[in-house]
Write a protein that holds these residues in place. Structure first.
Motif, PDB file in Angstrom:
ATOM      1  N   LYS A 151      -9.206  -4.524 -10.376  1.00 54.49           N
ATOM      2  CA  LYS A 151     -10.183  -3.471 -10.086  1.00 54.49           C
ATOM      3  C   LYS A 151      -9.811  -2.168 -10.777  1.00 54.49           C
ATOM      4  O   LYS A 151     -10.691  -1.409 -11.216  1.00 54.49           O
ATOM      5  N   ALA A 179      -6.423  -5.728  -6.666  1.00 58.46           N
ATOM      6  CA  ALA A 179      -6.280  -4.280  -6.832  1.00 58.46           C
ATOM      7  C   ALA A 179      -6.020  -3.913  -8.287  1.00 58.46           C
ATOM      8  O   ALA A 179      -6.586  -2.935  -8.804  1.00 58.46           O
ATOM      9  N   ASP A 211      -7.993   7.008  -5.710  1.00 56.72           N
ATOM     10  CA  ASP A 211      -7.021   6.009  -5.273  1.00 56.72           C
ATOM     11  C   ASP A 211      -5.692   6.635  -4.873  1.00 56.72           C
ATOM     12  O   ASP A 211      -4.949   6.047  -4.076  1.00 56.72           O
ATOM     13  N   LYS A 248       0.829  -1.214   0.000  1.00 57.61           N
ATOM     14  CA  LYS A 248       0.000   0.000   0.000  1.00 57.61           C
ATOM     15  C   LYS A 248       0.858   1.256   0.000  1.00 57.61           C
ATOM     16  O   LYS A 248       0.605   2.201  -0.760  1.00 57.61           O
TER      17      LYS A 248
END
Length: 660
Positions: A169, A166, A248, A121
Motif C-alpha cells: 500500500k 502495508a 501514516d 505498528k
C-alpha cells in the motif's frame, strides 16, 4: 509442481550416473561403497518427497542388515533389531532434547498472544524517519518475534499478513517487501533459543549453553546487515521503498496531551511538571499526570538502577582468602574449577555440594584424657598441654575479626565512568527531543516490545549466565508464554489445546528424525562409509582453511534441495569426526553451519519461507517474485558467513568470557 518433479528426476539421473561412473567394478566393491550408495539414495528419496525420518530408518535398517549379514548371517536379523531398539532408546534418554517441546510450546503461546501486530505498528512509527522504515521495522519485528518463538513458518506467515499489505500500500516494490519478510522470518533459525542449535548440540556433542552464547552476536550481525541493506536501497532508490506519508506518520494524541502541548510546549517532562504544578485541566487530575510522568521517567530510572548495581559490582573488593582455607583445599583459591563437559548437559558433581563433614576438624568424641578428676587440695596441678588445634585459634579469630570489619570499596574503573558519561549525555538528548507523540509510541512499545524483551532476557539470560539449564529455562519460558497470553486476554482452552497439539506434532517430527538419523549413522559406520570418506578427505592433504571452505560450500549447496533438519541429522555425523584432525573447534564449526543454513529456507526449490509467504500473499504476488526478492539477502548471508570466518571473535568472544 511439475518443475519440482522434473528437478527431482534430473537429480536422480545425475546420482545414478555418478554412482555408475565413480563406483568401482563389482569385484572391487566393499561394504564402504554400499554405505556411499545408501547416502546417495537417502538424498534422492528425500528430494522425491519421501518422509525423511522413516526413509532414514528404513534404509538404515536395510543396509545395517547387509552389514551384519556379511559377518554373521544367522544373527543378522536379531542384531539389526537390537540396533534399532538401542539407538531409539539412546535418543529418547537424551536430556537435552527435553527443551525442544518446551521452547516450541513457548513459541506457539507467544504467537497466539497477538503481540506481533502491536509490535509492528509501534516499531514502524518509532522508525518512521528512517529510509525504508516499513521494511526496517519488518526485519526488527521478525528478529524480536523469532527470538521469542523460533518458529519460522509462524513468523513469516504473520508478517505476510501484517507487513506485506502495508508495504504494498505504501508503494514498496514486491521483491523488496517479500525479501525483507522472508529473510527476517528466517532469523529464528540462528538467534537463540533456536531448535537448530539444540539439534546440532545433541548431534555433535557440543554444549547447548555455549552454542546459545556464541550464536547471539552472529544473529545480531546478520539482522544489522539486513537493516543496513534496506536503508541503503531506500536511500539510493526511493521508488523501491518510498518514505511514509505525513498521514501514516501521524500519532493521535489524547486530549490532555494536546492541551499541555498547546499551553506549555511539546516537551513531555517540562509540560507534565508544569501541568502538575498548575493543575489547570480538570479532566486531567494530578494522579493521572503523575502516572504519565512516571512512565516518561522510566528510561532514566532504569539507567540509574543499572548503573548503581554496576557500581556496586565493580567497586566491591574481592574476598580475602586465608592461607588456612587454601591449604585445606576447599576450592576458594589455589584450586582449579572442575572442567566442563564438552557437550550436552550433565548433572552437577557431588564435590562442592552438601556432604557429610570430614572427621578432621569436625564433631568428634572428646579425647580420653580430656576429662579428668579434679586435683586434690594442695596437689600441684600439671601444666596444661595445648591441643594442636589451639595454635590455629588466634589466627581464626583474627580472620573472623578481619572479615567482620567493613572493607573499603575499590575505585571504579575508567570504563565505568566513560559509560556513565555517555549514558547521561544520551539521556539528555533523549529527554530534549521527547515529545508527547514519542511518549505515545513509547507506551505502545511498553505494551508490545518490552514484555517480549523481558521474556527473552529471562530465558536467554538464565541460560547464558549459568543460572539454569536450557531445559529449565525453556520450562520457565513456557510459563512466561502462558502468563503473556493470559495478560493479553488470549488464554483459553482452545489456544492451549492447539498449542499443545502443534507442539506434540513438531516434537514428534524432531525426535523421529533423531531416531532415524541415529540408525542411519550406525549403518553408515558399520558399512565403513565413514572410513572411506575420512580416508578420501585426508588423502587430499588439505589445510584447515581449505577443509572449512569445502565443508561450508557443501553445506551451502545442500541447503538448496534439503532442509536444515536433514542436513544436520544426516551430514553432520560425517563432518564431525573430521574436525579433530584439522584442529577445528566444533563450537565454531556449529556457528558457521547455523549461519550457513539460513540458506535452507531462502533457496529454491525447497525454500519453505517462500511457500509460507505465498500462501498469505495477494494473487498478483508470484512465487518467482518472492524467489528473486530473496536472492540479495542470500548474498548478505554469504557476506556474514565470510565475516564470521575472518573474525571468529564475533561468535567465540562471549562464550570465552562467560565460560573461561
Amino acid at each position: 509442481m511439475k518443475k519440482e518433479i522434473w528437478f527431482g528426476l534430473a537429480i536422480l539421473a545425475a546420482v545414478v550416473i555418478g554412482v555408475f561412473v565413480l563406483m568401482p567394478a563389482p569385484s572391487q566393491m566393499t561394504n564402504g561403497h554400499l554405505g556411499l550408495l545408501m547416502l546417495a539414495l537417502i538424498v534422492v528419496a528425500i528430494m522425491l518427497g519421501f518422509p525423511t525420518a522413516f526413509t532414514l530408518m528404513g534404509m538404515g535398517m536395510m543396509f545395517a542388515w547387509f552389514a551384519f549379514r556379511s559377518r554373521a548371517p544367522d544373527l543378522a536379523v536379531q542384531q539389526t533389531l537390537d540396533l534399532m531398539v538401542q539407538r531409539a532408546y539412546s535418543v529418547m534418554s537424551n536430556d537435552v532434547l527435553i527443551s525442544i517441546p518446551l521452547f516450541v510450546f513457548m513459541g506457539y503461546l507467544v504467537e497466539r498472544a497477538n503481540l506481533i501486530e502491536k509490535l509492528f505498528k509501534s516499531l514502524h512509527l518509532a522508525m518512521s524517519r528512517i529510509p525504508g522504515s516499513l521494511a526496517v521495522a519488518t526485519v526488527v519485528t521478525c528478529a524480536v518475534f523469532a527470538t521469542a518463538t523460533g518458529i519460522v513458518g509462524a513468523v513469516v506467515t504473520l508478517m505476510g499478513l501484517l507487513a506485506l499489505p502495508a508495504m504494498l500500500k505504501a508503494g514498496y516494490h514486491v521483491r523488496l517487501a517479500a525479501g525483507a519478510i522472508t529473510a527476517g522470518g528466517c532469523l529464528g533459525i540462528l538467534i537463540p533459543p533456536s531448535v537448530l542449535l539444540i539439534v546440532y548440540g545433541a548431534t555433535a556433542g557440543v554444549s547447548v549453553v555455549k552454542l546459545y552464547a556464541g550464536a547471539f552476536f552472529p544473529g545480531v550481525m546478520l539482522a544489522t546487515l539486513y537493516v543496513g541493506y534496506l536503508v541503503i536501497v531506500a536511500k539510493l532508490k526511493p521508488n523501491l521503498a518510498p518514505p511514509l506519508s505525513e498521514e501514516d506518520q501521524k500519532v493521535i494524541l489524547p486530549k490532555f496531551a494536546e492541551n499541555i502541548s498547546s499551553t506549555f510546549g511539546s516537551n513531555v517532562v517540562r509540560g507534565l511538571v508544569a501541568a502538575i504544578k498548575g493543575n489547570l485541566d480538570p479532566e486531567a487530575p494530578r494522579r493521572m499526570l503523575a502516572k504519565q510522568l512516571f512512565i516518561a521517567l522510566l528510561p532514566a530510572l532504569f539507567f540509574t538502577a543499572a548503573m548503581g548495581w554496576t557500581y556496586r559490582l565493580v567497586t566491591t573488593p574481592p574476598p580475602a582468602v586465608s592461607a588456612d582455607v587454601v591449604e585445606m583445599g576447599t576450592g576458594f583459591a589455589g584450586e582449579e574449577a572442575a572442567p566442563e563437559e564438552d557437550g550436552g548437559l550433565a548433572e552437577p558433581e557431588e564435590e562442592g555440594g552438601l556432604a557429610e563433614p570430614e572427621e578432621e576438624g569436625g564433631l568428634q568424641e572428646p579425647p580420653a584424657d580430656g576429662l579428668k578428676e579434679p586435683a586434690a587440695a594442695g596437689e600441684k596441678q600439671p601444666e596444661p598441654v595445648a591441643a594442636p588445634a589451639a595454635t590455629a585459634a588466634p589466627a581464626a579469630t583474627a580472620n573472623a575479626e578481619a572479615a567482620a570489619e567493613p572493607t573499603e570499596r575499590v575505585p571504579a574503573p575508567m570504563g565505568y565512568w566513560i559509560t556513565f558519561g555517555i549514558g547521561i549525555a544520551a539521556l539528555g538528548i533523549f529527554y530534549a527531543i521527547f515529545t508527547f507523540a514519542r511518549l505515545e509510541i513509547f507506551k505502545m512499545l511498553l505494551g508490545s516490545f518490552f514484555p517480549l524483551a523481558m521474556l527473552i532476557l529471562a530465558v536467554l539470560g538464565t541460560i547464558v549466565f549459568g543460572l539454569a539449564t536450557p531445559t529449565e529455562a525453556a520450562a520457565m519460558g513456557s510459563m512466561g508464554g502462558l502468563l503473556l497470553a493470559a495478560a493479553y486476554g488470549r488464554l483459553n482452552i482452545g489456544v492451549v489445546r492447539e498449542s499443545v497439539f502443534l507442539t506434540a506434532k513438531t516434537s514428534a517430527m524432531v525426535c523421529w528424525l533423531f531416531v532415524g538419523s541415529s540408525i542411519f549413522s550406525a549403518a553408515f559406520a558399520l558399512l565403513g562409509g565413514q572410513e572411506i570418506i575420512n580416508q578420501w578427505v585426508l588423502s587430499l592433504d588439505m589445510t584447515p582453511t581449505q577443509f572449512m571452505i569445502l565443508a561450508q560450500i557443501i553445506i551451502f549447496l545442500l541447503g538448496w534441495p534439503l532442509e536444515w533438519t536433514e542436513i544436520i541429522v544426516i551430514f553432520m555425523p560425517i563432518f564431525i569426526p573430521l574436525l579433530p584432525h584439522f584442529n577445528i573447534d566444533p563450537l565454531f564449526f556449529g556457528l558457521l553451519v547455523a549461519l550457513n543454513l539460513q540458506t535452507a529456507f531462502l533457496s529454491p526449490p525447497v525454500a519453505m519461507a517462500a511457500f509460507y509467504l505465498k500462501g498469505v500473499s495477494p494473487p498478483h504476488v508470484t512465487l518467482n517474485q518472492i524467489f528473486l526478492g530473496m536472492l540479495p539477502f542470500m548474498a548478505i548471508q554469504v557476506v556474514a558467513l565470510v565475516m564470521l570466518y575472518v573474525f571468529p571473535g564475533i561468535g567465540l568472544w562471549l562464550p570465552e568470557v562467560l565460560y573461561k
